[in-house]
Every structure is written in structure tokens, then in C-alpha cells.
Design a protein around this motif. Structure first.
Motif, PDB file in Angstrom:
ATOM      1  N   THR A 277      -5.345  -3.432   8.098  1.00 18.71           N
ATOM      2  CA  THR A 277      -5.024  -4.199   9.297  1.00 18.71           C
ATOM      3  C   THR A 277      -5.876  -3.630  10.422  1.00 18.71           C
ATOM      4  OG1 THR A 277      -3.260  -2.725  10.065  1.00 18.71           O
ATOM      5  CG2 THR A 277      -2.632  -4.483   8.501  1.00 18.71           C
ATOM      6  N   GLU A 278      -5.647  -4.089  11.614  1.00 15.26           N
ATOM      7  CA  GLU A 278      -6.419  -3.594  12.756  1.00 15.26           C
ATOM      8  C   GLU A 278      -6.293  -2.072  12.920  1.00 15.26           C
ATOM      9  OE1 GLU A 278      -6.353  -3.999  17.593  1.00 15.26           O
ATOM     10  OE2 GLU A 278      -5.753  -5.737  16.403  1.00 15.26           O
ATOM     11  N   ARG A 279      -5.069  -1.552  12.739  1.00 13.89           N
ATOM     12  CA  ARG A 279      -4.832  -0.128  12.997  1.00 13.89           C
ATOM     13  C   ARG A 279      -4.493   0.697  11.762  1.00 13.89           C
ATOM     14  NH1 ARG A 279      -0.067   0.070  17.058  1.00 13.89           N
ATOM     15  NH2 ARG A 279       0.762  -1.429  15.567  1.00 13.89           N
ATOM     16  N   LEU A 280      -4.270   0.035  10.617  1.00 14.10           N
ATOM     17  CA  LEU A 280      -3.711   0.721   9.454  1.00 14.10           C
ATOM     18  C   LEU A 280      -4.494   0.462   8.175  1.00 14.10           C
ATOM     19  CD1 LEU A 280       0.007  -0.335  10.066  1.00 14.10           C
ATOM     20  CD2 LEU A 280      -1.069   1.827  10.750  1.00 14.10           C
ATOM     21  N   THR A 281      -4.380   1.419   7.246  1.00  9.61           N
ATOM     22  CA  THR A 281      -4.796   1.205   5.861  1.00  9.61           C
ATOM     23  C   THR A 281      -3.588   1.515   4.992  1.00  9.61           C
ATOM     24  OG1 THR A 281      -5.564   3.480   5.539  1.00  9.61           O
ATOM     25  CG2 THR A 281      -7.202   1.857   6.261  1.00  9.61           C
ATOM     26  N   MET A 282      -3.489   0.820   3.872  1.00  6.24           N
ATOM     27  CA  MET A 282      -2.401   1.025   2.932  1.00  6.24           C
ATOM     28  C   MET A 282      -2.983   1.123   1.530  1.00  6.24           C
ATOM     29  SD  MET A 282      -0.178  -1.738   4.904  1.00  6.24           S
ATOM     30  CE  MET A 282      -1.701  -2.218   5.688  1.00  6.24           C
ATOM     31  N   GLN A 283      -2.695   2.248   0.868  1.00  6.66           N
ATOM     32  CA  GLN A 283      -3.188   2.477  -0.486  1.00  6.66           C
ATOM     33  C   GLN A 283      -2.042   2.926  -1.369  1.00  6.66           C
ATOM     34  OE1 GLN A 283      -6.441   5.251   0.476  1.00  6.66           O
ATOM     35  NE2 GLN A 283      -7.790   3.681  -0.381  1.00  6.66           N
ATOM     36  N   GLN A 284      -2.170   2.634  -2.668  1.00 10.65           N
ATOM     37  CA  GLN A 284      -1.108   2.974  -3.604  1.00 10.65           C
ATOM     38  C   GLN A 284      -0.832   4.471  -3.594  1.00 10.65           C
ATOM     39  OE1 GLN A 284      -1.286   1.160  -7.469  1.00 10.65           O
ATOM     40  NE2 GLN A 284       0.579   2.163  -8.129  1.00 10.65           N
ATOM     41  N   LEU A 285       0.440   4.778  -3.675  1.00 12.85           N
ATOM     42  CA  LEU A 285       0.947   6.142  -3.724  1.00 12.85           C
ATOM     43  C   LEU A 285       0.265   6.925  -4.846  1.00 12.85           C
ATOM     44  CD1 LEU A 285       3.511   7.710  -2.464  1.00 12.85           C
ATOM     45  CD2 LEU A 285       4.641   7.076  -4.594  1.00 12.85           C
ATOM     46  N   THR A 286      -0.059   8.189  -4.580  1.00 14.92           N
ATOM     47  CA  THR A 286      -0.619   9.081  -5.595  1.00 14.92           C
ATOM     48  C   THR A 286       0.218  10.359  -5.635  1.00 14.92           C
ATOM     49  OG1 THR A 286      -2.106  10.276  -4.113  1.00 14.92           O
ATOM     50  CG2 THR A 286      -2.966   8.226  -5.114  1.00 14.92           C
ATOM     51  N   ALA A 287      -0.044  11.192  -6.617  1.00 16.63           N
ATOM     52  CA  ALA A 287       0.698  12.452  -6.762  1.00 16.63           C
ATOM     53  C   ALA A 287       0.575  13.325  -5.517  1.00 16.63           C
ATOM     54  CB  ALA A 287       0.203  13.208  -7.994  1.00 16.63           C
ATOM     55  N   GLU A 288      -0.527  13.221  -4.796  1.00 17.42           N
ATOM     56  CA  GLU A 288      -0.741  14.014  -3.584  1.00 17.42           C
ATOM     57  C   GLU A 288       0.171  13.595  -2.431  1.00 17.42           C
ATOM     58  OE1 GLU A 288      -3.478  12.615  -5.318  1.00 17.42           O
ATOM     59  OE2 GLU A 288      -3.638  14.515  -6.389  1.00 17.42           O
ATOM     60  N   ASP A 289       0.839  12.455  -2.561  1.00 14.27           N
ATOM     61  CA  ASP A 289       1.691  11.949  -1.489  1.00 14.27           C
ATOM     62  C   ASP A 289       3.143  12.415  -1.606  1.00 14.27           C
ATOM     63  OD1 ASP A 289      -0.360  10.385  -0.169  1.00 14.27           O
ATOM     64  OD2 ASP A 289      -0.254   9.044  -1.905  1.00 14.27           O
ATOM     65  N   TRP A 290       3.420  13.315  -2.543  1.00 10.11           N
ATOM     66  CA  TRP A 290       4.778  13.817  -2.726  1.00 10.11           C
ATOM     67  C   TRP A 290       5.383  14.389  -1.435  1.00 10.11           C
ATOM     68  CZ3 TRP A 290       9.371  13.783  -4.371  1.00 10.11           C
ATOM     69  CH2 TRP A 290      10.183  14.915  -4.388  1.00 10.11           C
ATOM     70  N   PRO A 291       4.671  15.219  -0.654  1.00  6.28           N
ATOM     71  CA  PRO A 291       5.287  15.758   0.566  1.00  6.28           C
ATOM     72  C   PRO A 291       5.745  14.654   1.543  1.00  6.28           C
ATOM     73  CG  PRO A 291       3.341  17.028   0.013  1.00  6.28           C
ATOM     74  CD  PRO A 291       3.355  15.817  -0.898  1.00  6.28           C
ATOM     75  N   LEU A 292       4.967  13.604   1.691  1.00  2.00           N
ATOM     76  CA  LEU A 292       5.358  12.481   2.553  1.00  2.00           C
ATOM     77  C   LEU A 292       6.609  11.805   2.009  1.00  2.00           C
ATOM     78  CD1 LEU A 292       4.902  10.292   4.785  1.00  2.00           C
ATOM     79  CD2 LEU A 292       3.476   9.098   3.086  1.00  2.00           C
ATOM     80  N   PHE A 293       6.606  11.505   0.730  1.00  3.92           N
ATOM     81  CA  PHE A 293       7.730  10.822   0.099  1.00  3.92           C
ATOM     82  C   PHE A 293       9.007  11.647   0.255  1.00  3.92           C
ATOM     83  CE2 PHE A 293      10.311   9.040  -3.292  1.00  3.92           C
ATOM     84  CZ  PHE A 293       9.916   7.703  -3.350  1.00  3.92           C
ATOM     85  N   LEU A 294       8.906  12.932  -0.025  1.00  8.13           N
ATOM     86  CA  LEU A 294      10.061  13.819   0.097  1.00  8.13           C
ATOM     87  C   LEU A 294      10.566  13.860   1.536  1.00  8.13           C
ATOM     88  CD1 LEU A 294      11.972  15.895  -1.212  1.00  8.13           C
ATOM     89  CD2 LEU A 294      10.247  17.646  -0.667  1.00  8.13           C
TER      90      LEU A 294
END
Length: 178
Positions: free
Chosen positions: A9-26
Motif C-alpha cells: 500500500t502507500e505506507r505498508l508492505t505485507m509478507q507471509q509470516l516466517t519463522a523469524e517473525d516469532w517474537p512479533l507473534f508472541l
């Protein structure tokens, strides 16, 4: 078969969750400001099971959530998650959802990311209908859905239990072409 790499979008990118995204998810699933209307407190092990269920490669026939990490283009900071749960064949329907870290709420990121997910789902994936359920009282999420073209279709009385209390769910829908 429709698969996804990146939504922008104008201000954002969205990419599929990866194993490195665990801290965010938690962090999202442990923050009471994020989960207040969503879920009861869960153990780290339970949250990890949710996390790993969203890691497989997604296509529109998958039976698991497409979980996208929302990032600011300008800073690269992860601000939350958005996505959809498809696989409602043969009815061409999907459920949408979004979660934002508290410090990134009230900036329009929920709506901006949800618009992109809806465009992808209704356009590239060819879904006919998108659904969303929001625990009654979650006015911010309700407003975001309405700004994205969803219509309140009803209230499911005492359909969800939070903290041992039965809560009502607001049910929203958006049709292709609306």
C-alpha cells in the motif's frame, strides 16, 4: 493456483509470516491490549502452536490462515498481522482478520492493510464473500471493518467465551462488487 508473495500500500508492505517473525507473534498474543476482545491468556506453548500452524505456504485452497506481517515502508518496523482464512469451498468465502501492536494503533494501518487483503481476496483469489467476526464492544475493529466496506449483518448472542464470560459477536460481511 493463486499464491501470494507481497501486498503493498502507500505506507505498508505485507509478507507471509516466517519463522523469524516469532517474537512479533508472541508479543501480539501476550499483550492484553491486543487480545482483550480476542482470546484468553494462553501459554507460550499454545501461542507457538498457533504460530506454526500459519507458517506453511498458502494458496486459496489452503485450510490454514494466510498470516501476513504488516511493516511500515519507511522504517521496516513490524506493526502487526493481517490475513485471511479461505478454504470455504465451494462457497468462495473467506474470513479476514487483523492485529496491531498498541503503539501502531490509531494510525489507519488496520484499514490500509485490510483494504489490501480484501482487494487480493476478492480480485486475485476470486472470492465472492468475505466475513469477519468481532467481539461486541470492540468498537475500533468494527469501525475499521465498516470503513473497508463491511456491513454489520447481525449479532450472535453469547457465541464466544472470554474470561469465563459469554460474549456476543458482531458478524460482518462484504460481497465482491461492493
Amino acid at each position: 493456483m493463486t499464491t501470494l508473495t507481497t501486498l503493498t500500500t502507500e505506507r505498508l508492505t505485507m509478507q507471509q509470516l516466517t519463522a523469524e517473525d516469532w517474537p512479533l507473534f508472541l508479543r501480539l498474543y501476550q499483550d492484553p491490549l491486543v487480545t482483550e476482545f480476542m482470546t484468553d491468556k494462553a501459554s507460550e506453548e499454545e501461542i507457538y502452536q498457533l504460530f506454526t500452524s500459519r507458517l506453511p505456504t498458502w494458496n486459496k485452497h489452503a485450510s490454514h490462515w494466510l498470516c501476513l506481517v504488516i511493516r511500515e515502508k519507511s522504517t521496516g518496523a513490524a506493526v502487526g498481522l493481517t490475513g485471511l482464512l479461505a478454504g470455504w469451498s465451494p462457497f468462495q468465502q473467506a474470513e479476514v482478520g487483523f492485529l496491531l501492536l498498541p503503539e501502531f494503533q490509531r494510525r489507519g494501518y488496520g484499514g490500509e492493510s485490510l483494504h489490501a487483503v480484501c482487494d487480493f481476496a476478492l480480485g486475485e483469489c476470486g472470492f465472492h464473500r468475505l466475513n469477519a467476526a468481532v467481539t461486541e464492544g470492540n468498537v475500533a475493529s468494527r469501525r475499521t471493518l465498516e470503513k473497508c466496506g463491511f456491513q454489520l449483518e447481525g449479532t450472535l448472542r453469547e457465541s464466544y467465551q472470554l474470561g469465563g464470560i459469554w460474549r456476543n459477536d458482531w458478524v460482518f460481511g462484504r460481497l465482491a462488487g461492493e
